[in-house]
Write an enzyme that holds these catalytic residues in place. Structure first.
Site, PDB file in Angstrom:
ATOM      1  NE  ARG A 104      -2.758  -0.253   3.476  1.00 58.16           N
ATOM      2  CZ  ARG A 104      -3.662   0.151   4.359  1.00 58.16           C
ATOM      3  NH1 ARG A 104      -4.949   0.137   4.049  1.00 58.16           N
ATOM      4  NH2 ARG A 104      -3.293   0.550   5.559  1.00 58.16           N
ATOM      5  CB  THR A 108      -2.467   7.020  -2.676  1.00 53.41           C
ATOM      6  OG1 THR A 108      -1.789   5.774  -2.893  1.00 53.41           O
ATOM      7  CG2 THR A 108      -1.719   8.146  -3.370  1.00 53.41           C
ATOM      8  CG  ASP A 200       1.799  -3.461   8.928  1.00 54.08           C
ATOM      9  OD1 ASP A 200       2.074  -4.605   8.500  1.00 54.08           O
ATOM     10  OD2 ASP A 200       1.872  -2.448   8.224  1.00 54.08           O
ATOM     11  CG  ASP A 203       5.433  -3.883   9.892  1.00 55.84           C
ATOM     12  OD1 ASP A 203       6.185  -4.286   8.977  1.00 55.84           O
ATOM     13  OD2 ASP A 203       5.077  -2.703  10.015  1.00 55.84           O
TER      14      ASP A 203
HETATM   15  C1  PRP Z   1      -1.556  -5.121   4.039  1.00 57.80           C
HETATM   16  C2  PRP Z   1      -2.357  -6.402   4.038  1.00 57.80           C
HETATM   17  C3  PRP Z   1      -3.162  -6.293   2.777  1.00 57.80           C
HETATM   18  C4  PRP Z   1      -3.398  -4.823   2.668  1.00 57.80           C
HETATM   19  C5  PRP Z   1      -4.810  -4.524   3.038  1.00 57.80           C
HETATM   20  O1  PRP Z   1      -0.464  -5.228   3.202  1.00 57.80           O
HETATM   21  O2  PRP Z   1      -1.579  -7.552   4.098  1.00 57.80           O
HETATM   22  O3  PRP Z   1      -2.503  -6.805   1.643  1.00 57.80           O
HETATM   23  O4  PRP Z   1      -2.491  -4.174   3.557  1.00 57.80           O
HETATM   24  O5  PRP Z   1      -5.104  -3.177   2.854  1.00 57.80           O
HETATM   25  P1  PRP Z   1      -6.127  -2.681   1.733  1.00 57.80           P
HETATM   26  O6  PRP Z   1      -7.334  -3.536   1.855  1.00 57.80           O
HETATM   27  O7  PRP Z   1      -6.367  -1.259   2.141  1.00 57.80           O
HETATM   28  O8  PRP Z   1      -5.461  -2.779   0.401  1.00 57.80           O
HETATM   29  P2  PRP Z   1       0.662  -4.093   3.124  1.00 57.80           P
HETATM   30  O9  PRP Z   1       0.412  -3.202   1.968  1.00 57.80           O
HETATM   31  O10 PRP Z   1       0.811  -3.437   4.468  1.00 57.80           O
HETATM   32  O11 PRP Z   1       1.953  -4.923   2.766  1.00 57.80           O
HETATM   33  P3  PRP Z   1       2.721  -6.040   3.625  1.00 57.80           P
HETATM   34  O12 PRP Z   1       1.804  -7.224   3.738  1.00 57.80           O
HETATM   35  O13 PRP Z   1       3.919  -6.317   2.814  1.00 57.80           O
HETATM   36  O14 PRP Z   1       3.056  -5.453   4.970  1.00 57.80           O
HETATM   37  N1  URA Z   2      -2.981  -3.639   6.557  1.00 60.11           N
HETATM   38  C1  URA Z   2      -2.691  -4.149   7.780  1.00 60.11           C
HETATM   39  O1  URA Z   2      -1.743  -4.924   7.931  1.00 60.11           O
HETATM   40  N2  URA Z   2      -3.479  -3.796   8.819  1.00 60.11           N
HETATM   41  C2  URA Z   2      -4.520  -2.962   8.691  1.00 60.11           C
HETATM   42  O2  URA Z   2      -5.203  -2.677   9.692  1.00 60.11           O
HETATM   43  C3  URA Z   2      -4.798  -2.441   7.409  1.00 60.11           C
HETATM   44  C4  URA Z   2      -4.016  -2.802   6.362  1.00 60.11           C
END
Ligand code: PRP
Ligand code: URA
Length: 209
Positions: A104, A108, A200, A203
């Site tokens: 993400r 944005t 998160d 993380d």
């Molecule tokens: C997180 C999660 C989803 C996304 C959800 O990933 O694992 O893929 O956010 O958010 P959305 O519904 O608003 O798109 P992130 O982008 O944080 O990446 P990561 O898994 O590598 O930490």
């Molecule tokens: N991605 C995450 O990992 N946690 C949230 O709450 C939203 C997006």
């Protein structure tokens, strides 16, 4: 419109409560996510078609049921979706695993693609997309779009925690996709994190914060 299946089994809800807690460390978080994915797999595969085959037990010949129909594919959205893969693959050892990398954008909050590696016959398989978090729904929506561009016609989405806004976005873009989710939380905060959520997910799985 695709159905939303909220899987509120006590074992899943109990484990999810442990995952939500801020003091739960990466090792326990990963183990709990894998256990929940295993339990969710049971529900997500409930409608798989079956056929009877002839077998022979030590006692006699008989007919018995096996899974038939399309082969399955599991597609985690990187990174956090990786935490759900083993739970599914342990239950469906013949499935293939594809990977879609999305992050993400911090400003944005829209998903940005950085990786896509899918099995060559992905379009012939029933696909189960896994990602613990369904926040704005952007990542899941885009991942499903990418799979459809690769010819996939039968897709399910499996998430742990979401909000109505994310569910709506996926449903509007992909009305043919059923969503399986363990909890629908209250709202998104100003950073588009789920409240109360679990923080998160990536993380917490990989200890990167
Ligand atoms: C997180 C999660 C989803 C996304 C959800 O990933 O694992 O893929 O956010 O958010 P959305 O519904 O608003 O798109 P992130 O982008 O944080 O990446 P990561 O898994 O590598 O930490
Ligand atoms: N991605 C995450 O990992 N946690 C949230 O709450 C939203 C997006």
């Amino acid at each position: 419109m695709g159905q939303v299946h909220v899987i509120d089994h006590p074992l899943i809800q109990h484990k999810l409560t442990l995952m939500r807690q801020v003091e739960t460390g990466a090792k326990d978080f990963r183990e709990l996510l894998k256990e929940i994915a295993t339990l969710m797999c049971y529900e997500v595969t409930r409608d798989l078609p079956m056929e009877e085959i002839e077998i022979e037990t030590p006692i006699c010949k008989c007919k018995s049921r096996v899974i038939t129909g399309k082969k399955l594919g599991i597609v985690p959205i990187l990174r956090a979706g990786l935490g759900m893969v083993d739970g599914f693959v342990n239950m469906i050892p013949t499935c293939k695993v594809g990977h879609i990398g999305l992050y993400r954008d911090p400003v944005t909050h829209e998903p940005v693609e950085y990786y896509c590696k899918l099995p060559p016959d992905v379009g012939d398989r029933e696909i189960i997309v896994v990602d613990p978090m369904l926040a704005t729904g952007g990542s899941s929506t885009d991942a499903i779009t990418m799979l459809k561009e690769h010819g996939c016609k039968y897709i399910k989405l499996v998430c742990l925690v979401g909000v109505q806004e994310g569910i709506k976005r996926v449903q509007e873009a992909h009305p043919d996709v059923d969503i399986y989710i363990a909890a629908v939380d209250e709202y998104l905060n100003e950073n588009k994190y789920i409240v109360p959520g679990l923080g998160d997910a990536g993380d917490r799985i990989f200890g990167t914060k």
